[in-house]
Design an enzyme around this catalytic site. Structure first.
Site, mmCIF file in Angstrom:
data_model
loop_
_atom_site.group_PDB
_atom_site.id
_atom_site.type_symbol
_atom_site.label_atom_id
_atom_site.label_comp_id
_atom_site.label_asym_id
_atom_site.label_seq_id
_atom_site.Cartn_x
_atom_site.Cartn_y
_atom_site.Cartn_z
ATOM 1 N N HIS A 68 0.876 -1.058 -0.238
ATOM 2 C CA HIS A 68 -0.071 0.231 0.459
ATOM 3 C C HIS A 68 0.634 1.560 0.172
ATOM 4 C CE1 HIS A 68 0.391 -0.709 3.958
ATOM 5 N NE2 HIS A 68 0.294 0.305 4.358
ATOM 6 N N HIS A 70 1.342 3.579 2.360
ATOM 7 C CA HIS A 70 1.687 4.502 3.338
ATOM 8 C C HIS A 70 3.655 4.194 3.130
ATOM 9 C CE1 HIS A 70 -2.039 4.355 6.072
ATOM 10 N NE2 HIS A 70 -1.876 4.945 5.288
ATOM 11 N N ASP A 72 5.850 4.143 4.940
ATOM 12 C CA ASP A 72 6.437 3.189 5.716
ATOM 13 C C ASP A 72 6.563 1.656 4.837
ATOM 14 O OD1 ASP A 72 3.980 3.479 6.733
ATOM 15 O OD2 ASP A 72 4.448 1.850 8.386
ATOM 16 N N HIS A 73 6.227 2.227 3.664
ATOM 17 C CA HIS A 73 5.329 0.663 2.816
ATOM 18 C C HIS A 73 6.284 0.542 1.560
ATOM 19 C CE1 HIS A 73 3.965 -2.044 5.633
ATOM 20 N NE2 HIS A 73 3.491 -0.815 5.844
ATOM 21 N N HIS A 157 -7.162 -1.577 5.296
ATOM 22 C CA HIS A 157 -6.062 -0.657 5.926
ATOM 23 C C HIS A 157 -6.353 0.940 5.654
ATOM 24 C CE1 HIS A 157 -2.724 0.420 8.235
ATOM 25 N NE2 HIS A 157 -2.160 0.687 6.446
ATOM 26 N N ASP A 178 -0.352 -4.024 5.919
ATOM 27 C CA ASP A 178 -1.082 -3.946 7.161
ATOM 28 C C ASP A 178 -3.032 -4.070 6.614
ATOM 29 O OD1 ASP A 178 1.449 -2.391 8.213
ATOM 30 O OD2 ASP A 178 1.045 -0.919 7.628
ATOM 31 N N GLU A 203 1.848 -8.370 9.503
ATOM 32 C CA GLU A 203 2.362 -7.421 10.392
ATOM 33 C C GLU A 203 1.724 -7.992 12.379
ATOM 34 O OE1 GLU A 203 0.530 -4.262 11.569
ATOM 35 O OE2 GLU A 203 -1.683 -4.727 10.445
ATOM 36 N N HIS A 386 6.998 -6.351 11.751
ATOM 37 C CA HIS A 386 6.192 -4.584 11.833
ATOM 38 C C HIS A 386 4.966 -4.520 13.440
ATOM 39 C CE1 HIS A 386 3.512 -1.258 10.599
ATOM 40 N NE2 HIS A 386 3.846 -1.563 9.728
#
Length: 546
Positions: A68, A70, A72-73, A157, A178, A203, A386
């Protein structure tokens, strides 16, 4: 024995810079390529030296999959593809492909243009990186090459978030990214087939948390907001994850309309405004209620919520509400930890004078949701990423106790090797089944049955057929091999008595008597033996027929 190897380059016993390297069936797949929001140096990127010390990554990776948008990904994606070097395919869903470059460019502006940092990707690198992206649909099986295939599933999510199944031959891995097992006001709950993978990578952000009722949280949140406004104050809600902004906007919009409130609601222009456009565009990714009312009214077109007015900042408010998880090292984490003085960049010190509340509107699965998804998928092994090490350890024990399977939680740079026992499907010819059933009693369908035949491997498929059929199909000449052996019997009876007793005993096997010039001859098909007689030394001769 075949094995699956997993090495976290990020998110191993940590939240941030998700990047998992999976080796399966001779293929190397990178799952996510995120950035750690708690660091301002090279530690924010995954450690790609675990793949290669120098040179490009293309020859070491078969594909990259982004779950996805975000940061942090996906935040390190241009750094990995353009600065380290990767020219292979990058798979993500259509909404992720649309929103990902917007977030990357926004973060680049903050990091480079405002903070003046170096060793960072450029706008052109983001564009070049996105040219390598292959967009996928949910439930679409994508053939990466002749052996490697992937399939995306709905993760909840955030808009476009997907879980992914990776399959090579009979081995498979499911990576969740996530996910959220509880539907919210604009997205549905995560869903996946009962695919029984060899390894399930999940996660574990909220590994030890079991949330209260979502309705109770929403009611508590709205009460706090309403009370603050009734006292003439203001409420600041720093929504740091795109998707939560839309969720809270819908919640406040609905409440304002129901209560007929007149106090203005503002949202910061920029990212949220741009993202709203894509939320309208990809309406099929939202939940059933929003899709149903879309024709009459688009829930992302707000009546009570307006772009941010700068005059709002002149009169500070009494309350700040943190609506989600704050990574260690961030300002949000420091405030929630109780720090009243914050040292900002440029050595400026700010004093926290507001009332601080934490209310979880995070779209991550809690411990109950993680267990629920494991139960649904039925994996052979589980690997947690995670999450925070101590909390992950607690959940690991819980998973092993409840499901009686191995659970792993490797740190960054630590490789876990999981031995697999792949099931190899084989088609059995009808002729072999019929022939086998005539040789004995009707088999119990619930019990495993031993069958003898010839295995033919052709066009990546396996078939078990009778030897006669195999010879015919392959155009081979048939050969008969005969083996003889002698078994000596110590018996005080006459030769004729011994012979008769053995003959009567063999009759119980239900095989046919074959006429022969010798005293008697008997064929034992289940043993592949032909008993041919007895000599003067009480030795029985057997002939094995192949």
């Amino acid at each position: 024995m075949p094995e699956i190897k997993v090495t976290p380059l990020g998110a191993g016993q940590d939240v941030g810079r998700s990047c998992i390297l999976v080796s399966i069936g001779g293929k190397n797949v990178m799952l996510d390529c995120g950035m750690h929001m708690g660091y301002n140096d090279d530690r924010r990127f995954p450690d790609f030296s675990y793949i290669t010390q120098n040179g490009r990554l293309t020859e070491f990776l078969d594909c990259v999959i982004i779950s996805h948008f975000h940061l942090d990904h996906c935040g390190a994606l241009p750094y990995m593809s353009e600065m380290i070097g990767y020219d292979g395919p990058i798979y993500m869903t259509h909404p992720t492909k649309a929103i990902c470059p917007i977030l990357l460019e926004d973060y680049r502006k903050i990091t480079v243009d405002k903070k003046g940092e170096t060793n960072f990707f450029t706008s052109q690198m983001i564009k070049d990186c996105m040219k390598k992206v292959v967009a996928v649909h949910l439930h679409q099986t994508v053939q990466v090459d002749d052996e490697l295939e992937i399939k995306a599933y709905y993760a909840g999510h955030v808009l476009g978030a997907a879980m992914v199944q990776i399959r090579v031959g009979s081995e498979s891995v499911v990576y969740t990214g996530d996910y959220n097992m509880t539907p919210d006001r604009h997205l549905g709950a995560a869903w996946i087939d009962k695919c029984r993978p060899d390894l399930f990578i999940s996660e574990s952000t909220y590994a030890t948390t079991i949330r209260d009722s979502k309705r109770c949280r929403e009611r508590d949140f709205l009460k706090k907001v309403h009370d603050a406004i009734e006292r003439g104050g203001k409420v600041l809600i720093p929504v740091f994850a795109l998707g939560r902004a839309q969720e809270l906007c819908i919640l406040l919009e609905t409440f304002w309309e129901r209560m007929n409130l007149k106090a203005p609601i503002y949202f910061s222009t920029g990212l949220t405004e741009k993202a709203n456009h894509y939320y309208k565009l990809f309406i099929t990714w939202t939940n059933q209620k929003i899709r149903k009312t879309f024709v009459q009214r688009n829930m992302f077109e707000f009546k009570h919520i307006k772009p941010f007015d700068r005059t709002y900042a002149d009169n500070p408010g009494p309350m700040v509400i943190m609506p989600g998880y704050c990574v260690q090292g961030t300002v949000g984490h420091k405030i929630l930890s109780g720090q009243r003085k914050l040292e900002m960049e440029g050595r400026q010190t700010l004093e926290v004078k507001m009332q601080v509340e934490y209310m979880s509107f995070s779209a991550h699965a809690d411990a109950k949701g993680i267990m629920q998804l494991i139960r649904q998928v039925e994996p052979q092994n589980v690997l947690l990423v995670h999450g925070e090490a101590k909390k992950m350890g607690f959940l690991k024990e819980k998973i092993e106790q409840e499901f009686s399977i191995n659970c792993y939680m490797p740190a960054n740079g630590e490789t876990v090797a999981i031995v697999t026992n792949p099931n190899i499907p084989v088609d059995i010819s009808l002729g072999l089944l019929k022939g086998d059933s005539t040789l004995g009693p009707v088999p119990d369908p619930k019990k495993p049955k031993l069958m003898h035949g010839t295995l033919i491997i052709k066009d990546n498929s396996l078939r078990l057929v009778s030897p006669d059929q195999a010879v015919k199909e392959l155009g081979l000449s048939e050969h008969h091999l005969r083996y003889t052996c002698k078994v000596q019997i110590q018996d005080h009876h006459s030769e004729q008595d011994t012979l008769n007793r053995i003959y009567n005993h063999l009759k119980n096997f239900g095989s046919a008597v074959i006429p022969s010039p010798v005293w008697w001859c008997r064929f034992l098909p289940h043993l592949g033996l032909l008993c041919t007689g007895i000599d003067s030394h009480s030795v029985i001769s057997f002939c094995a027929i192949a």
